[in-house]
Scaffold this motif. Structure first.
Motif, mmCIF file in Angstrom:
data_model
loop_
_atom_site.group_PDB
_atom_site.id
_atom_site.type_symbol
_atom_site.label_atom_id
_atom_site.label_comp_id
_atom_site.label_asym_id
_atom_site.label_seq_id
_atom_site.Cartn_x
_atom_site.Cartn_y
_atom_site.Cartn_z
ATOM 1 N N SER A 1 0.838 -1.190 0.000
ATOM 2 C CA SER A 1 0.000 0.000 0.000
ATOM 3 C C SER A 1 0.869 1.234 0.000
ATOM 4 O O SER A 1 1.827 1.323 0.753
ATOM 5 C CB SER A 1 -0.912 0.007 1.223
ATOM 6 O OG SER A 1 -1.587 1.230 1.310
ATOM 7 N N VAL B 1 -1.692 4.594 10.923
ATOM 8 C CA VAL B 1 -2.998 4.321 10.337
ATOM 9 C C VAL B 1 -3.968 5.406 10.784
ATOM 10 O O VAL B 1 -4.201 5.591 11.977
ATOM 11 C CB VAL B 1 -3.522 2.933 10.767
ATOM 12 C CG1 VAL B 1 -4.891 2.691 10.172
ATOM 13 C CG2 VAL B 1 -2.550 1.840 10.338
ATOM 14 N N ASP C 1 -8.944 5.297 7.754
ATOM 15 C CA ASP C 1 -8.457 4.070 7.125
ATOM 16 C C ASP C 1 -8.779 2.847 7.965
ATOM 17 O O ASP C 1 -9.081 1.779 7.423
ATOM 18 C CB ASP C 1 -6.947 4.160 6.874
ATOM 19 C CG ASP C 1 -6.611 4.867 5.571
ATOM 20 O OD1 ASP C 1 -7.240 4.560 4.550
ATOM 21 O OD2 ASP C 1 -5.729 5.739 5.583
ATOM 22 N N SER C 2 -8.726 2.982 9.271
ATOM 23 C CA SER C 2 -9.070 1.835 10.122
ATOM 24 C C SER C 2 -10.546 1.483 9.973
ATOM 25 O O SER C 2 -10.918 0.306 10.022
ATOM 26 C CB SER C 2 -8.722 2.128 11.578
ATOM 27 O OG SER C 2 -9.567 3.119 12.122
ATOM 28 N N ASP D 1 -10.775 -0.311 6.727
ATOM 29 C CA ASP D 1 -10.252 -1.666 6.905
ATOM 30 C C ASP D 1 -11.317 -2.576 7.516
ATOM 31 O O ASP D 1 -11.466 -3.738 7.109
ATOM 32 C CB ASP D 1 -9.019 -1.642 7.820
ATOM 33 C CG ASP D 1 -7.799 -1.021 7.164
ATOM 34 O OD1 ASP D 1 -7.779 -0.908 5.927
ATOM 35 O OD2 ASP D 1 -6.875 -0.626 7.901
ATOM 36 N N ARG E 1 -13.837 -3.384 4.900
ATOM 37 C CA ARG E 1 -13.253 -4.359 3.966
ATOM 38 C C ARG E 1 -13.333 -5.766 4.547
ATOM 39 O O ARG E 1 -13.728 -6.716 3.854
ATOM 40 C CB ARG E 1 -11.802 -3.975 3.681
ATOM 41 C CG ARG E 1 -11.106 -4.803 2.607
ATOM 42 C CD ARG E 1 -9.652 -4.349 2.468
ATOM 43 N NE ARG E 1 -9.038 -4.890 1.276
ATOM 44 C CZ ARG E 1 -8.485 -6.101 1.202
ATOM 45 N NH1 ARG E 1 -8.505 -6.900 2.268
ATOM 46 N NH2 ARG E 1 -7.930 -6.510 0.074
ATOM 47 N N ASP E 2 -12.976 -5.899 5.812
ATOM 48 C CA ASP E 2 -13.043 -7.210 6.467
ATOM 49 C C ASP E 2 -14.469 -7.745 6.493
ATOM 50 O O ASP E 2 -14.694 -8.943 6.277
ATOM 51 C CB ASP E 2 -12.501 -7.114 7.894
ATOM 52 C CG ASP E 2 -10.994 -6.899 7.941
ATOM 53 O OD1 ASP E 2 -10.320 -7.146 6.924
ATOM 54 O OD2 ASP E 2 -10.498 -6.471 8.996
ATOM 55 N N LEU F 1 -14.257 3.079 -0.077
ATOM 56 C CA LEU F 1 -13.453 1.865 0.045
ATOM 57 C C LEU F 1 -12.927 1.429 -1.319
ATOM 58 O O LEU F 1 -11.746 1.094 -1.458
ATOM 59 C CB LEU F 1 -14.274 0.746 0.677
ATOM 60 C CG LEU F 1 -13.588 -0.628 0.762
ATOM 61 C CD1 LEU F 1 -12.309 -0.550 1.583
ATOM 62 C CD2 LEU F 1 -14.545 -1.669 1.341
ATOM 63 N N ARG G 1 -10.174 3.753 -2.555
ATOM 64 C CA ARG G 1 -8.907 3.455 -1.882
ATOM 65 C C ARG G 1 -8.301 2.151 -2.388
ATOM 66 O O ARG G 1 -7.109 2.080 -2.693
ATOM 67 C CB ARG G 1 -9.118 3.374 -0.366
ATOM 68 C CG ARG G 1 -7.808 3.262 0.403
ATOM 69 C CD ARG G 1 -8.028 2.958 1.869
ATOM 70 N NE ARG G 1 -8.407 1.558 2.090
ATOM 71 C CZ ARG G 1 -8.398 0.980 3.289
ATOM 72 N NH1 ARG G 1 -8.057 1.685 4.367
ATOM 73 N NH2 ARG G 1 -8.748 -0.284 3.432
ATOM 74 N N GLU G 2 -9.123 1.127 -2.489
ATOM 75 C CA GLU G 2 -8.627 -0.204 -2.869
ATOM 76 C C GLU G 2 -8.059 -0.211 -4.279
ATOM 77 O O GLU G 2 -6.954 -0.698 -4.522
ATOM 78 C CB GLU G 2 -9.758 -1.224 -2.753
ATOM 79 C CG GLU G 2 -9.313 -2.660 -2.912
ATOM 80 C CD GLU G 2 -8.749 -3.262 -1.636
ATOM 81 O OE1 GLU G 2 -8.198 -4.377 -1.710
ATOM 82 O OE2 GLU G 2 -8.870 -2.637 -0.567
ATOM 83 N N ASP H 1 -4.866 1.650 -4.537
ATOM 84 C CA ASP H 1 -3.744 0.854 -4.055
ATOM 85 C C ASP H 1 -3.287 -0.146 -5.111
ATOM 86 O O ASP H 1 -2.092 -0.432 -5.238
ATOM 87 C CB ASP H 1 -4.134 0.119 -2.773
ATOM 88 C CG ASP H 1 -4.025 0.997 -1.535
ATOM 89 O OD1 ASP H 1 -3.610 2.166 -1.662
ATOM 90 O OD2 ASP H 1 -4.366 0.508 -0.438
#
Length: 200
Positions: A3, A12, A16-17, A20, A23-24, A64, A67-68, A71
């Motif tokens: 990243s 972080v 962003d957290s 994340d 995303r999870d 998301l 960002r993804e 990256d």
């Protein structure tokens, strides 16, 4: 995946957290079963903290994905050879991005479980990630044209045509793979087609 979205890799940002955590959630249960409440629980913050950042899940998903996919592009560029000819470098970046998108676990999960999330970016409008890719491509094309390495033409329309050409290689390449043709074969054909389309 490497990243490049932070100048300090160990730092972080709260936003962003939260992404994340979202995303999870999507990887675990899919988009339809992911809620802002569950994102907040996984992020270890109050529900109102998440609601103050995103009013609903579609807005969170848009951030998301931006960002993804950003990256993914950054990872492709990180493997770039700065000494390679401009057109060769551009084609390699595009093919590398296609390959990394196909392998990206979030992208694969969305396509497998919730493909309708991708449809607006194919049929209705461009997304921020697509605009970012186009901006980079246009800049590279202008550089190549200035060097005489790429044919004359409107770099904006050329970049958009190149992006359209790659959509199928991201989303449908697997339908063309069998015991006669591999993904590597298809990617080689994509690289050849892009290179020849840019030759003076």
């Amino acid at each position: 995946m490497t990243s490049l979205r932070h100048n300090e890799p160990d730092r972080v940002e709260p936003r962003d957290s939260y992404l994340d955590a979202a995303r999870d959630c999507i990887l675990d249960v899919g988009w339809r079963r992911t809620t802002l409440t569950e994102v907040a629980r996984r992020a270890g913050v109050s529900r109102m903290t998440i609601y103050r950042t995103w009013a609903d899940m579609p807005r969170l998903l848009a951030d998301l994905m931006t960002r993804e996919w950003g990256d993914v592009v950054a990872d492709s560029l990180a493997h770039d050879d700065p000494d390679a000819p401009t057109v060769e470098r551009l084609v390699r970046d595009i093919v590398g991005t296609v390959q990394r998108l196909r392998e990206n676990e979030l992208f694969v999960r969305i396509v497998d479980l919730d493909p309708e999330l991708i449809l607006p970016y194919l049929f209705s409008r461009r997304g921020r990630s697509q605009d970012g890719i186009l901006e980079r491509t246009v800049a590279a094309l202008r550089e190549a044209q200035a060097e005489g390495a790429a044919r004359p033409g409107n770099p904006v329309s050329m970049a958009r045509a190149m992006l359209l050409a790659t959509h199928g290689f991201v989303l449908s390449a697997h339908t063309m793979v069998d015991d006669q043709v591999s993904l590597g074969d298809l990617d080689a054909e994509l690289a050849l087609a892009l290179t020849r389309s840019l030759q003076p």
